[in-house]
Design a protein around this motif. Structure first.
Motif, PDB file in Angstrom:
ATOM      1  N   TYR A 264      -0.424  16.062 -14.749  1.00  0.00           N
ATOM      2  CA  TYR A 264       0.664  15.899 -15.716  1.00  0.00           C
ATOM      3  C   TYR A 264       1.671  14.852 -15.246  1.00  0.00           C
ATOM      4  N   HIS A 265       1.876  14.765 -13.904  1.00  0.00           N
ATOM      5  CA  HIS A 265       2.882  13.857 -13.343  1.00  0.00           C
ATOM      6  C   HIS A 265       2.262  12.543 -12.865  1.00  0.00           C
ATOM      7  N   ASP A 266       1.082  12.202 -13.331  1.00  0.00           N
ATOM      8  CA  ASP A 266       0.411  10.977 -12.884  1.00  0.00           C
ATOM      9  C   ASP A 266       1.204   9.753 -13.348  1.00  0.00           C
ATOM     10  N   ALA A 267       1.824   9.052 -12.397  1.00  0.00           N
ATOM     11  CA  ALA A 267       2.577   7.843 -12.728  1.00  0.00           C
ATOM     12  C   ALA A 267       1.709   6.594 -12.657  1.00  0.00           C
ATOM     13  N   GLN A 268       0.574   6.689 -11.978  1.00  0.00           N
ATOM     14  CA  GLN A 268      -0.326   5.538 -11.869  1.00  0.00           C
ATOM     15  C   GLN A 268      -1.082   5.304 -13.177  1.00  0.00           C
ATOM     16  N   LEU A 269      -1.733   6.349 -13.661  1.00  0.00           N
ATOM     17  CA  LEU A 269      -2.477   6.298 -14.916  1.00  0.00           C
ATOM     18  C   LEU A 269      -1.986   7.464 -15.773  1.00  0.00           C
ATOM     19  N   PRO A 270      -0.926   7.267 -16.536  1.00  0.00           N
ATOM     20  CA  PRO A 270      -0.285   8.382 -17.257  1.00  0.00           C
ATOM     21  C   PRO A 270      -1.252   9.146 -18.151  1.00  0.00           C
ATOM     22  N   VAL A 271      -0.945  10.432 -18.309  1.00  0.00           N
ATOM     23  CA  VAL A 271      -1.849  11.340 -19.020  1.00  0.00           C
ATOM     24  C   VAL A 271      -2.114  10.871 -20.452  1.00  0.00           C
TER      25      VAL A 271
ATOM     26  N   VAL B 185       0.840  -1.204   0.000  1.00  0.00           N
ATOM     27  CA  VAL B 185       0.000   0.000   0.000  1.00  0.00           C
ATOM     28  C   VAL B 185       0.871   1.249   0.000  1.00  0.00           C
ATOM     29  N   ALA B 186       1.893   1.256   0.830  1.00  0.00           N
ATOM     30  CA  ALA B 186       2.765   2.429   0.916  1.00  0.00           C
ATOM     31  C   ALA B 186       3.414   2.744  -0.421  1.00  0.00           C
ATOM     32  N   ALA B 187       3.879   1.708  -1.128  1.00  0.00           N
ATOM     33  CA  ALA B 187       4.514   1.932  -2.429  1.00  0.00           C
ATOM     34  C   ALA B 187       3.529   2.508  -3.426  1.00  0.00           C
ATOM     35  N   ASN B 188       2.303   2.017  -3.414  1.00  0.00           N
ATOM     36  CA  ASN B 188       1.283   2.534  -4.324  1.00  0.00           C
ATOM     37  C   ASN B 188       0.954   3.992  -4.043  1.00  0.00           C
ATOM     38  N   ILE B 189       0.745   4.319  -2.773  1.00  0.00           N
ATOM     39  CA  ILE B 189       0.348   5.689  -2.424  1.00  0.00           C
ATOM     40  C   ILE B 189       1.508   6.657  -2.631  1.00  0.00           C
ATOM     41  N   GLN B 190       2.709   6.247  -2.282  1.00  0.00           N
ATOM     42  CA  GLN B 190       3.869   7.118  -2.443  1.00  0.00           C
ATOM     43  C   GLN B 190       4.012   7.593  -3.883  1.00  0.00           C
ATOM     44  N   ARG B 191       3.883   6.685  -4.839  1.00  0.00           N
ATOM     45  CA  ARG B 191       4.090   7.049  -6.237  1.00  0.00           C
ATOM     46  C   ARG B 191       2.873   7.733  -6.843  1.00  0.00           C
ATOM     47  N   ALA B 192       1.768   7.810  -6.068  1.00  0.00           N
ATOM     48  CA  ALA B 192       0.578   8.487  -6.583  1.00  0.00           C
ATOM     49  C   ALA B 192       0.719  10.006  -6.542  1.00  0.00           C
ATOM     50  N   PHE B 193       1.634  10.516  -5.724  1.00  0.00           N
ATOM     51  CA  PHE B 193       1.796  11.961  -5.566  1.00  0.00           C
ATOM     52  C   PHE B 193       2.949  12.464  -6.420  1.00  0.00           C
ATOM     53  N   ALA B 194       2.805  13.689  -6.893  1.00  0.00           N
ATOM     54  CA  ALA B 194       3.875  14.311  -7.661  1.00  0.00           C
ATOM     55  C   ALA B 194       5.084  14.559  -6.767  1.00  0.00           C
ATOM     56  N   PRO B 195       6.285  14.580  -7.337  1.00  0.00           N
ATOM     57  CA  PRO B 195       7.479  14.865  -6.537  1.00  0.00           C
ATOM     58  C   PRO B 195       7.341  16.183  -5.781  1.00  0.00           C
ATOM     59  N   GLY B 196       7.797  16.175  -4.528  1.00  0.00           N
ATOM     60  CA  GLY B 196       7.777  17.395  -3.742  1.00  0.00           C
ATOM     61  C   GLY B 196       6.568  17.556  -2.850  1.00  0.00           C
ATOM     62  N   HIS B 197       5.584  16.650  -2.933  1.00  0.00           N
ATOM     63  CA  HIS B 197       4.418  16.772  -2.064  1.00  0.00           C
ATOM     64  C   HIS B 197       4.847  16.511  -0.624  1.00  0.00           C
ATOM     65  N   PRO B 198       4.281  17.241   0.361  1.00  0.00           N
ATOM     66  CA  PRO B 198       4.706  17.082   1.763  1.00  0.00           C
ATOM     67  C   PRO B 198       4.648  15.633   2.241  1.00  0.00           C
ATOM     68  N   ARG B 199       5.746  15.169   2.821  1.00  0.00           N
ATOM     69  CA  ARG B 199       5.855  13.761   3.198  1.00  0.00           C
ATOM     70  C   ARG B 199       4.867  13.369   4.284  1.00  0.00           C
ATOM     71  N   GLU B 200       4.638  14.255   5.266  1.00  0.00           N
ATOM     72  CA  GLU B 200       3.733  13.902   6.352  1.00  0.00           C
ATOM     73  C   GLU B 200       2.312  13.726   5.835  1.00  0.00           C
ATOM     74  N   GLU B 201       1.928  14.520   4.866  1.00  0.00           N
ATOM     75  CA  GLU B 201       0.588  14.362   4.289  1.00  0.00           C
ATOM     76  C   GLU B 201       0.488  13.031   3.549  1.00  0.00           C
ATOM     77  N   ILE B 202       1.551  12.663   2.818  1.00  0.00           N
ATOM     78  CA  ILE B 202       1.551  11.370   2.127  1.00  0.00           C
ATOM     79  C   ILE B 202       1.447  10.240   3.148  1.00  0.00           C
ATOM     80  N   ARG B 203       2.168  10.349   4.253  1.00  0.00           N
ATOM     81  CA  ARG B 203       2.110   9.311   5.283  1.00  0.00           C
ATOM     82  C   ARG B 203       0.692   9.150   5.832  1.00  0.00           C
ATOM     83  N   SER B 204      -0.019  10.263   5.977  1.00  0.00           N
ATOM     84  CA  SER B 204      -1.387  10.177   6.498  1.00  0.00           C
ATOM     85  C   SER B 204      -2.291   9.421   5.534  1.00  0.00           C
ATOM     86  N   TYR B 205      -2.080   9.609   4.229  1.00  0.00           N
ATOM     87  CA  TYR B 205      -2.885   8.883   3.248  1.00  0.00           C
ATOM     88  C   TYR B 205      -2.479   7.409   3.178  1.00  0.00           C
TER      89      TYR B 205
END
Length: 257
Positions: free
Chosen positions: A208-215, A147-167
Protein backbone atom coordinates in the motif's frame (compact mmCIF):
# COMPACT_ATOMS: atom_id res chain seq x y z
CA UNK A 1 26.45 -23.12 -4.62
CA UNK A 2 25.69 -24.20 -8.21
CA UNK A 3 26.46 -21.92 -11.13
CA UNK A 4 25.53 -21.81 -14.81
CA UNK A 5 27.33 -20.13 -17.71
CA UNK A 6 25.21 -18.25 -20.24
CA UNK A 7 26.13 -15.60 -22.82
CA UNK A 8 29.16 -14.22 -21.00
CA UNK A 9 27.62 -14.39 -17.53
CA UNK A 10 27.92 -16.81 -14.63
CA UNK A 11 24.58 -17.20 -12.88
CA UNK A 12 24.51 -18.39 -9.28
CA UNK A 13 21.31 -20.19 -8.32
CA UNK A 14 19.62 -22.47 -5.80
CA UNK A 15 17.60 -25.53 -6.81
CA UNK A 16 16.02 -27.16 -3.78
CA UNK A 17 13.07 -29.28 -2.73
CA UNK A 18 11.69 -32.66 -3.80
CA UNK A 19 11.56 -33.35 -7.52
CA UNK A 20 8.31 -35.29 -7.06
CA UNK A 21 6.75 -32.75 -4.70
CA UNK A 22 3.45 -30.88 -4.83
CA UNK A 23 2.88 -29.22 -8.19
CA UNK A 24 5.28 -27.82 -10.77
CA UNK A 25 8.44 -26.01 -9.62
CA UNK A 26 8.35 -22.45 -8.31
CA UNK A 27 10.78 -20.01 -9.93
CA UNK A 28 11.62 -16.84 -7.98
CA UNK A 29 13.08 -13.78 -9.76
CA UNK A 30 14.36 -10.82 -7.73
CA UNK A 31 14.34 -7.13 -8.59
CA UNK A 32 16.75 -4.34 -9.52
CA UNK A 33 19.96 -4.18 -7.39
CA UNK A 34 18.69 -7.08 -5.24
CA UNK A 35 19.64 -10.77 -5.13
CA UNK A 36 18.09 -14.19 -4.65
CA UNK A 37 18.12 -13.90 -0.85
CA UNK A 38 15.12 -11.56 -1.02
CA UNK A 39 13.22 -14.88 -1.22
CA UNK A 40 14.75 -16.58 1.86
CA UNK A 41 11.43 -16.86 3.71
CA UNK A 42 9.56 -18.23 0.71
CA UNK A 43 12.41 -20.61 -0.17
CA UNK A 44 12.49 -22.10 3.31
CA UNK A 45 8.71 -22.55 3.35
CA UNK A 46 8.03 -23.98 -0.10
CA UNK A 47 11.16 -26.13 -0.57
CA UNK A 48 9.88 -28.46 2.12
CA UNK A 49 7.29 -29.88 -0.26
CA UNK A 50 8.05 -28.82 -3.84
CA UNK A 51 10.95 -27.94 -6.10
CA UNK A 52 12.02 -24.29 -5.88
CA UNK A 53 14.51 -22.46 -8.11
CA UNK A 54 15.88 -18.96 -7.53
CA UNK A 55 18.82 -17.15 -9.09
CA UNK A 56 20.96 -14.04 -8.89
CA UNK A 57 20.40 -12.17 -12.16
CA UNK A 58 23.54 -11.33 -14.13
CA UNK A 59 25.62 -8.70 -12.39
CA UNK A 60 23.66 -9.08 -9.14
CA UNK A 61 24.49 -10.86 -5.91
CA UNK A 62 26.94 -13.71 -6.54
CA UNK A 63 26.40 -13.76 -10.31
CA UNK A 64 28.81 -12.09 -12.72
CA UNK A 65 28.40 -10.49 -16.12
CA UNK A 66 26.81 -7.48 -17.71
CA UNK A 67 25.59 -6.84 -21.22
CA UNK A 68 21.84 -7.15 -20.64
CA UNK A 69 20.34 -4.12 -22.36
CA UNK A 70 16.68 -5.16 -22.30
CA UNK A 71 14.31 -6.90 -19.94
CA UNK A 72 14.03 -9.54 -22.68
CA UNK A 73 17.73 -10.35 -22.22
CA UNK A 74 17.19 -11.15 -18.54
CA UNK A 75 14.10 -13.21 -19.34
CA UNK A 76 16.12 -15.33 -21.75
CA UNK A 77 18.77 -15.86 -19.05
CA UNK A 78 16.04 -17.30 -16.84
CA UNK A 79 14.80 -19.54 -19.67
CA UNK A 80 18.35 -20.75 -20.38
CA UNK A 81 18.83 -21.68 -16.73
CA UNK A 82 15.51 -23.55 -16.60
CA UNK A 83 16.40 -25.39 -19.81
CA UNK A 84 19.69 -26.38 -18.18
CA UNK A 85 17.79 -27.68 -15.13
CA UNK A 86 15.24 -29.44 -17.37
CA UNK A 87 12.36 -27.48 -15.84
CA UNK A 88 9.74 -27.39 -18.58
CA UNK A 89 6.70 -25.95 -16.81
CA UNK A 90 6.68 -23.77 -13.72
CA UNK A 91 5.08 -21.07 -11.59
CA UNK A 92 6.83 -17.69 -11.96
CA UNK A 93 7.17 -15.35 -8.98
CA UNK A 94 8.77 -11.98 -9.74
CA UNK A 95 9.41 -8.95 -7.55
CA UNK A 96 9.57 -5.45 -9.10
CA UNK A 97 11.92 -5.77 -12.10
CA UNK A 98 11.59 -9.51 -11.59
CA UNK A 99 7.87 -9.10 -12.28
CA UNK A 100 8.72 -7.31 -15.52
CA UNK A 101 10.98 -10.23 -16.43
CA UNK A 102 8.19 -12.67 -15.53
CA UNK A 103 5.62 -10.95 -17.75
CA UNK A 104 8.11 -10.80 -20.61
CA UNK A 105 8.87 -14.50 -20.23
CA UNK A 106 5.17 -15.42 -20.03
CA UNK A 107 4.48 -13.54 -23.27
CA UNK A 108 7.43 -15.17 -25.07
CA UNK A 109 6.90 -18.71 -23.71
CA UNK A 110 3.24 -19.01 -22.69
CA UNK A 111 3.25 -22.80 -22.89
CA UNK A 112 5.76 -23.04 -20.03
CA UNK A 113 4.06 -20.86 -17.41
CA UNK A 114 1.35 -22.48 -15.30
CA UNK A 115 0.71 -19.55 -12.96
CA UNK A 116 2.34 -16.23 -12.22
CA UNK A 117 2.80 -14.01 -9.17
CA UNK A 118 3.75 -10.34 -9.56
CA UNK A 119 5.03 -8.69 -6.37
CA UNK A 120 5.24 -4.88 -6.40
CA UNK A 121 5.41 -4.88 -10.18
CA UNK A 122 3.75 -3.17 -13.14
CA UNK A 123 3.24 -3.57 -16.89
CA UNK A 124 4.49 -0.14 -17.98
CA UNK A 125 7.22 1.86 -16.29
CA UNK A 126 5.81 5.18 -15.11
CA UNK A 127 7.75 7.09 -12.47
CA UNK A 128 6.24 9.06 -9.63
CA UNK A 129 7.39 12.69 -9.44
CA UNK A 130 9.83 11.90 -6.63
CA UNK A 131 11.33 8.90 -8.42
CA UNK A 132 11.57 10.85 -11.64
CA UNK A 133 13.54 13.64 -9.95
CA UNK A 134 15.81 11.10 -8.28
CA UNK A 135 16.59 9.39 -11.56
CA UNK A 136 17.12 12.75 -13.32
CA UNK A 137 19.95 13.65 -10.94
CA UNK A 138 21.40 10.12 -10.85
CA UNK A 139 24.45 11.11 -12.89
CA UNK A 140 25.16 14.14 -10.70
CA UNK A 141 25.44 12.45 -7.30
CA UNK A 142 27.86 9.81 -5.97
CA UNK A 143 26.76 6.30 -6.87
CA UNK A 144 26.41 5.11 -3.26
CA UNK A 145 24.26 8.13 -2.40
CA UNK A 146 22.04 7.40 -5.41
CA UNK A 147 21.62 3.75 -4.33
CA UNK A 148 20.96 4.74 -0.73
CA UNK A 149 18.22 7.18 -1.73
CA UNK A 150 16.52 4.54 -3.88
CA UNK A 151 16.62 1.82 -1.23
CA UNK A 152 15.62 4.13 1.62
CA UNK A 153 12.38 5.16 -0.09
CA UNK A 154 11.61 1.55 -1.06
CA UNK A 155 10.63 0.70 2.53
CA UNK A 156 7.48 1.78 4.31
CA UNK A 157 7.90 4.33 7.12
CA UNK A 158 8.99 2.77 10.38
CA UNK A 159 10.99 -0.14 8.97
CA UNK A 160 14.09 -0.87 11.13
CA UNK A 161 16.93 1.41 10.03
CA UNK A 162 19.72 -1.14 10.50
CA UNK A 163 17.95 -3.59 8.22
CA UNK A 164 17.54 -0.87 5.58
CA UNK A 165 21.26 -0.07 5.88
CA UNK A 166 22.12 -3.72 5.24
CA UNK A 167 20.10 -3.68 2.01
CA UNK A 168 21.73 -0.39 0.96
CA UNK A 169 25.17 -1.99 1.40
CA UNK A 170 24.16 -5.06 -0.61
CA UNK A 171 22.63 -2.98 -3.41
CA UNK A 172 25.65 -0.67 -3.61
CA UNK A 173 27.79 -3.75 -4.33
CA UNK A 174 25.96 -4.14 -7.66
CA UNK A 175 28.19 -2.64 -10.38
CA UNK A 176 27.15 0.83 -11.47
CA UNK A 177 27.14 -0.20 -15.13
CA UNK A 178 24.64 -2.97 -14.39
CA UNK A 179 22.42 -0.71 -12.27
CA UNK A 180 22.25 2.16 -14.74
CA UNK A 181 21.92 -0.04 -17.84
CA UNK A 182 19.01 -1.92 -16.30
CA UNK A 183 17.45 1.35 -15.17
CA UNK A 184 17.31 2.26 -18.86
CA UNK A 185 15.90 -1.19 -19.64
CA UNK A 186 13.13 -0.71 -17.08
CA UNK A 187 12.42 2.78 -18.36
CA UNK A 188 11.80 1.27 -21.81
CA UNK A 189 9.70 -1.60 -20.46
CA UNK A 190 6.09 -1.55 -21.66
CA UNK A 191 3.86 -4.61 -22.08
CA UNK A 192 0.68 -2.95 -20.81
CA UNK A 193 -1.08 -3.30 -24.15
CA UNK A 194 -0.19 -7.01 -24.31
CA UNK A 195 -0.89 -8.32 -20.82
CA UNK A 196 -4.35 -9.43 -21.88
CA UNK A 197 -2.54 -12.15 -23.83
CA UNK A 198 -1.32 -13.71 -20.56
CA UNK A 199 -3.99 -16.35 -20.00
CA UNK A 200 -2.72 -17.93 -16.79
CA UNK A 201 -4.02 -17.35 -13.27
CA UNK A 202 -2.07 -14.40 -11.88
CA UNK A 203 -1.70 -13.09 -8.34
CA UNK A 204 -0.72 -9.44 -7.91
CA UNK A 205 0.56 -8.55 -4.44
CA UNK A 206 1.46 -4.93 -3.78
CA UNK A 207 2.48 -2.74 -0.88
CA UNK A 208 0.00 0.00 0.00
CA UNK A 209 2.91 2.36 0.81
CA UNK A 210 4.95 1.56 -2.32
CA UNK A 211 6.52 4.88 -3.35
CA UNK A 212 8.64 3.34 -6.11
CA UNK A 213 5.80 1.79 -8.11
CA UNK A 214 2.57 3.15 -6.58
CA UNK A 215 -0.33 0.77 -6.11
CA UNK A 216 -2.44 2.72 -8.62
CA UNK A 217 -0.05 1.66 -11.38
CA UNK A 218 -0.55 -2.00 -10.45
CA UNK A 219 -4.34 -1.55 -10.51
CA UNK A 220 -4.12 -0.02 -13.97
CA UNK A 221 -2.30 -3.16 -15.11
CA UNK A 222 -4.67 -5.50 -13.28
CA UNK A 223 -7.64 -4.24 -15.28
CA UNK A 224 -6.09 -5.70 -18.43
CA UNK A 225 -5.46 -9.17 -17.01
CA UNK A 226 -8.19 -11.70 -17.82
CA UNK A 227 -7.60 -13.78 -14.66
CA UNK A 228 -6.05 -11.78 -11.82
CA UNK A 229 -6.27 -11.94 -8.02
CA UNK A 230 -5.20 -8.79 -6.15
CA UNK A 231 -3.78 -8.49 -2.63
CA UNK A 232 -2.65 -5.20 -1.09
CA UNK A 233 -0.56 -5.45 2.08
CA UNK A 234 0.52 -2.84 4.63
CA UNK A 235 4.08 -2.45 3.35
CA UNK A 236 6.27 -0.53 0.92
CA UNK A 237 8.07 -1.71 -2.19
CA UNK A 238 10.13 -4.45 -0.52
CA UNK A 239 7.32 -6.86 0.34
CA UNK A 240 9.46 -10.04 0.35
CA UNK A 241 11.46 -8.71 3.30
CA UNK A 242 9.02 -6.24 4.85
CA UNK A 243 6.15 -8.71 5.20
CA UNK A 244 7.70 -12.10 4.40
CA UNK A 245 5.19 -14.26 6.30
CA UNK A 246 2.18 -12.42 4.87
CA UNK A 247 3.54 -12.72 1.34
CA UNK A 248 4.24 -16.42 1.82
CA UNK A 249 0.70 -16.96 3.12
CA UNK A 250 -0.75 -15.15 0.09
CA UNK A 251 1.33 -17.36 -2.22
CA UNK A 252 0.18 -20.46 -0.36
CA UNK A 253 -3.47 -19.56 -0.73
CA UNK A 254 -3.07 -18.75 -4.41
CA UNK A 255 -1.20 -21.96 -5.21
CA UNK A 256 -3.77 -24.12 -3.43
CA UNK A 257 -6.80 -22.42 -4.98
Amino acid sequence: MPQFEVDGATLTYDDEGPRDGDGVPLVFVHGWTADRHRWDHQMAHFARRRRVVRLDLRGHGESTGSGARRIEDLAEDVVALLDHLKVERFVLVGHSMGGMISQTLALAHPERVERMVLVNSIGRMTYSRGRGLLMAVSTLVPYKLFVAANIQRAFAPGHPREEIRSYIRASAATPREVVMTLYSAMRAFDVLDRVGEIRVPTLMVHGYHDAQLPVGQMLRMAKAYPDAVIRVLDAGHELPVEKPAELTAALDRFLSS
